[in-house]
Design an enzyme around this catalytic site. Structure first.
Site, PDB file in Angstrom:
ATOM      1  N   HIS A  39      -7.359 101.275  38.246  1.00 30.05           N
ATOM      2  CA  HIS A  39      -6.015 101.338  37.629  1.00 30.05           C
ATOM      3  C   HIS A  39      -4.894 101.240  38.670  1.00 30.05           C
ATOM      4  O   HIS A  39      -4.078 100.302  38.588  1.00 30.05           O
ATOM      5  CB  HIS A  39      -5.906 102.575  36.735  1.00 30.05           C
ATOM      6  CG  HIS A  39      -4.520 102.895  36.281  1.00 30.05           C
ATOM      7  ND1 HIS A  39      -3.782 102.043  35.472  1.00 30.05           N
ATOM      8  CD2 HIS A  39      -3.708 103.948  36.535  1.00 30.05           C
ATOM      9  CE1 HIS A  39      -2.587 102.580  35.242  1.00 30.05           C
ATOM     10  NE2 HIS A  39      -2.513 103.737  35.880  1.00 30.05           N
ATOM     11  N   HIS A  65       0.448 106.116  42.760  1.00 31.21           N
ATOM     12  CA  HIS A  65       1.281 106.684  41.691  1.00 31.21           C
ATOM     13  C   HIS A  65       0.619 107.784  40.859  1.00 31.21           C
ATOM     14  O   HIS A  65       1.302 108.641  40.320  1.00 31.21           O
ATOM     15  CB  HIS A  65       1.853 105.581  40.780  1.00 31.21           C
ATOM     16  CG  HIS A  65       0.938 105.112  39.709  1.00 31.21           C
ATOM     17  ND1 HIS A  65       0.029 104.090  39.884  1.00 31.21           N
ATOM     18  CD2 HIS A  65       0.760 105.532  38.421  1.00 31.21           C
ATOM     19  CE1 HIS A  65      -0.645 103.895  38.767  1.00 31.21           C
ATOM     20  NE2 HIS A  65      -0.228 104.754  37.859  1.00 31.21           N
ATOM     21  N   ASP A  66      -0.714 107.777  40.741  1.00 32.45           N
ATOM     22  CA  ASP A  66      -1.374 108.827  39.945  1.00 32.45           C
ATOM     23  C   ASP A  66      -2.093 109.866  40.803  1.00 32.45           C
ATOM     24  O   ASP A  66      -2.804 110.718  40.262  1.00 32.45           O
ATOM     25  CB  ASP A  66      -2.388 108.188  38.967  1.00 32.45           C
ATOM     26  CG  ASP A  66      -1.731 107.709  37.665  1.00 32.45           C
ATOM     27  OD1 ASP A  66      -0.693 108.290  37.268  1.00 32.45           O
ATOM     28  OD2 ASP A  66      -2.245 106.745  37.057  1.00 32.45           O
ATOM     29  N   GLU A  69      -0.437 113.431  40.183  1.00 28.72           N
ATOM     30  CA  GLU A  69      -0.590 113.808  38.771  1.00 28.72           C
ATOM     31  C   GLU A  69      -2.043 114.132  38.417  1.00 28.72           C
ATOM     32  O   GLU A  69      -2.319 115.049  37.651  1.00 28.72           O
ATOM     33  CB  GLU A  69      -0.085 112.652  37.888  1.00 28.72           C
ATOM     34  CG  GLU A  69       0.134 113.052  36.452  1.00 28.72           C
ATOM     35  CD  GLU A  69       0.823 111.938  35.654  1.00 28.72           C
ATOM     36  OE1 GLU A  69       1.934 111.544  36.026  1.00 28.72           O
ATOM     37  OE2 GLU A  69       0.227 111.474  34.673  1.00 28.72           O
ATOM     38  N   ASP A  70      -2.969 113.399  38.976  1.00 25.20           N
ATOM     39  CA  ASP A  70      -4.357 113.477  38.503  1.00 25.20           C
ATOM     40  C   ASP A  70      -5.397 113.935  39.518  1.00 25.20           C
ATOM     41  O   ASP A  70      -6.587 113.988  39.181  1.00 25.20           O
ATOM     42  CB  ASP A  70      -4.806 112.095  37.985  1.00 25.20           C
ATOM     43  CG  ASP A  70      -4.036 111.658  36.747  1.00 25.20           C
ATOM     44  OD1 ASP A  70      -3.529 112.536  36.039  1.00 25.20           O
ATOM     45  OD2 ASP A  70      -3.935 110.456  36.506  1.00 25.20           O
ATOM     46  N   ASP A 126       2.746 100.147  35.333  1.00 21.55           N
ATOM     47  CA  ASP A 126       1.807 101.179  34.831  1.00 21.55           C
ATOM     48  C   ASP A 126       1.621 101.017  33.317  1.00 21.55           C
ATOM     49  O   ASP A 126       0.496 100.982  32.799  1.00 21.55           O
ATOM     50  CB  ASP A 126       2.407 102.548  35.169  1.00 21.55           C
ATOM     51  CG  ASP A 126       1.475 103.723  34.926  1.00 21.55           C
ATOM     52  OD1 ASP A 126       0.240 103.535  34.942  1.00 21.55           O
ATOM     53  OD2 ASP A 126       1.991 104.852  34.747  1.00 21.55           O
TER      54      ASP A 126
HETATM   55  N1  LIG Z   1      -5.133 102.743  28.141  1.00 21.76           N
HETATM   56  C1  LIG Z   1      -5.987 103.498  28.846  1.00 21.76           C
HETATM   57  N2  LIG Z   1      -5.509 104.573  29.525  1.00 21.76           N
HETATM   58  C2  LIG Z   1      -6.385 105.319  30.235  1.00 21.76           C
HETATM   59  C3  LIG Z   1      -7.759 105.005  30.282  1.00 21.76           C
HETATM   60  N3  LIG Z   1      -8.370 105.918  31.070  1.00 21.76           N
HETATM   61  C4  LIG Z   1      -7.425 106.740  31.522  1.00 21.76           C
HETATM   62  N4  LIG Z   1      -6.212 106.412  31.015  1.00 21.76           N
HETATM   63  C5  LIG Z   1      -4.945 107.107  31.292  1.00 21.76           C
HETATM   64  O1  LIG Z   1      -4.576 107.826  30.135  1.00 21.76           O
HETATM   65  C6  LIG Z   1      -3.153 108.077  30.195  1.00 21.76           C
HETATM   66  C7  LIG Z   1      -2.561 107.930  28.813  1.00 21.76           C
HETATM   67  O2  LIG Z   1      -3.115 108.899  27.997  1.00 21.76           O
HETATM   68  P1  LIG Z   1      -2.237 110.044  27.346  1.00 21.76           P
HETATM   69  O3  LIG Z   1      -3.157 110.944  26.577  1.00 21.76           O
HETATM   70  O4  LIG Z   1      -1.105 109.409  26.616  1.00 21.76           O
HETATM   71  O5  LIG Z   1      -1.588 110.771  28.589  1.00 21.76           O
HETATM   72  P2  LIG Z   1      -1.926 112.077  29.413  1.00 21.76           P
HETATM   73  O6  LIG Z   1      -3.121 111.715  30.280  1.00 21.76           O
HETATM   74  O7  LIG Z   1      -0.673 112.234  30.196  1.00 21.76           O
HETATM   75  O8  LIG Z   1      -2.186 113.229  28.498  1.00 21.76           O
HETATM   76  C8  LIG Z   1      -2.560 107.068  31.174  1.00 21.76           C
HETATM   77  O9  LIG Z   1      -2.027 107.843  32.235  1.00 21.76           O
HETATM   78  P3  LIG Z   1      -0.857 107.315  33.201  1.00 21.76           P
HETATM   79  O10 LIG Z   1      -1.371 106.126  33.950  1.00 21.76           O
HETATM   80  O11 LIG Z   1      -0.360 108.488  33.932  1.00 21.76           O
HETATM   81  O12 LIG Z   1       0.278 106.738  32.270  1.00 21.76           O
HETATM   82  P4  LIG Z   1       1.232 107.425  31.178  1.00 21.76           P
HETATM   83  O13 LIG Z   1       0.479 108.578  30.585  1.00 21.76           O
HETATM   84  O14 LIG Z   1       2.420 107.854  31.908  1.00 21.76           O
HETATM   85  O15 LIG Z   1       1.485 106.327  30.236  1.00 21.76           O
HETATM   86  C9  LIG Z   1      -3.772 106.212  31.573  1.00 21.76           C
HETATM   87  O16 LIG Z   1      -3.760 105.805  32.924  1.00 21.76           O
HETATM   88  C10 LIG Z   1      -8.238 103.867  29.551  1.00 21.76           C
HETATM   89  O17 LIG Z   1      -9.408 103.535  29.534  1.00 21.76           O
HETATM   90  N5  LIG Z   1      -7.303 103.155  28.847  1.00 21.76           N
HETATM   91 MN   LIG Z   2      -0.937 105.297  35.839  1.00 27.53          MN
END
Ligand SMILES: Nc1nc2c(ncn2[C@@H]2O[C@H](COP(=O)(O)OP(=O)(O)O)[C@@H](OP(=O)(O)OP(=O)(O)O)[C@H]2O)c(=O)[nH]1
Ligand SMILES: [Mn+2]
Length: 182
Positions: A39, A65-66, A69-70, A126
Site C-alpha cells: 500500500h 504515511h501509515d 498510525e498503524d 492514499d
Molecule cells: N480498500 C482497502 N483498504 C484496506 C485494505 N486493507 C487495509 N486497508 C486499510 O483500511 C483503511 C480503511 O478502513 P476503515 O475501516 O475506513 O479505517 P480505519 O482503519 O481507520 O478504521 C485504510 O486506511 P488508511 O490507508 O489509513 O486510509 P483512510 O482510513 O484514511 O482512508 C486502508 O489502507 C484492503 O484490502 N482494501
Molecule cells: Mn494509507
C-alpha cells in the site's frame, strides 16, 4: 544545498526500508492478505507515475504515511531519521487512533481543505489507492454497505482536497461516478 541523484536514491530507499521493517507483520484486508507494504509503495508510485510528482519530500511522506498510525513508529523517530519536514507531512496525514472512528472520519473531512499542498497530494493518492483496492476486492468482514459508505466518505474528503492534482482528481472522479457517489 541541492540533493544529488545519489542522495535522492539513498533517502528514498531508506524510507522504503523503514516502512517495510515497521509494517512487516501487517497484511491488507483483501482475500489474499497481501503484504501491507504494497500500500505505501503503491501510494508513492501513484504520485510518481500518475501525478508526476518529483518533490522527494512528498514521496518520502507517502512511503511513511501509515507507519505512525498503524505500527509502533513515533513522530520523534520519523523526525530523527528523516527530519522535521517529513515529520510534519506525516503528522498531517495521520489519524489519531485514540479518537472514536466516527470522529476521526469527520476530522479528515474538516482538515482536508486547510492541509498543506504536500499532505493533500499524499491524501489524494492514499484515497485513490484504497478505492481502487475496493473495486478489486471487498476487504475481509466488510459488508457492501460499508464499502459504499467508504466511497461516500472519501468523496467528502476529496472534495476538500480539490485543485491540487488534476490527474488524481480525474481518476477519483471516474471511480465516484461509477459508484454513483455525488
Ligand atoms: N480498500 C482497502 N483498504 C484496506 C485494505 N486493507 C487495509 N486497508 C486499510 O483500511 C483503511 C480503511 O478502513 P476503515 O475501516 O475506513 O479505517 P480505519 O482503519 O481507520 O478504521 C485504510 O486506511 P488508511 O490507508 O489509513 O486510509 P483512510 O482510513 O484514511 O482512508 C486502508 O489502507 C484492503 O484490502 N482494501
Ligand atoms: Mn494509507
Amino acid at each position: 544545498m541541492s540533493q544529488s541523484p545519489g542522495d535522492i536514491i539513498e533517502i528514498v530507499i531508506k524510507c522504503v526500508n523503514f516502512a517495510a521493517v515497521k509494517h512487516k507483520d501487517q497484511r491488507r484486508l483483501d482475500p489474499e492478505s497481501s503484504p501491507y507494504i504494497n500500500h505505501p509503495i503503491g501510494v508513492a508510485y501513484i504520485l510518481t507515475n500518475e501525478a508526476k510528482i518529483t518533490d522527494v519530500d512528498v514521496i518520502q511522506a507517502a512511503l511513511l504515511h501509515d507507519t505512525v498510525e498503524d505500527t509502533n513508529a513515533t513522530f520523534e523517530e520519523i523526525e530523527n531519521e528523516f527530519g522535521p519536514k517529513i515529520r510534519s507531512i506525516v503528522e498531517e496525514v495521520t489519524d489519531d487512533k485514540s479518537l472514536p472512528k466516527q470522529e476521526r472520519k469527520l476530522l479528515q473531512i474538516k482538515h482536508a481543505p486547510t492541509s498543506s499542498y504536500e499532505a493533500k497530494l499524499v491524501k489524494l493518492a492514499d484515497k485513490l489507492y484504497n478505492l481502487r483496492d475496493l473495486e478489486k476486492a471487498t476487504p475481509k468482514r466488510w459488508t457492501p454497505y460499508r464499502v459504499q459508505e467508504y466511497f461516500a466518505w472519501s468523496k467528502k474528503v476529496v472534495d476538500g482536497l480539490r485543485g491540487t492534482n488534476q490527474a488524481m482528481e480525474d481518476s477519483l472522479d471516474e471511480l465516484f461516478k461509477k459508484r454513483n457517489v455525488s
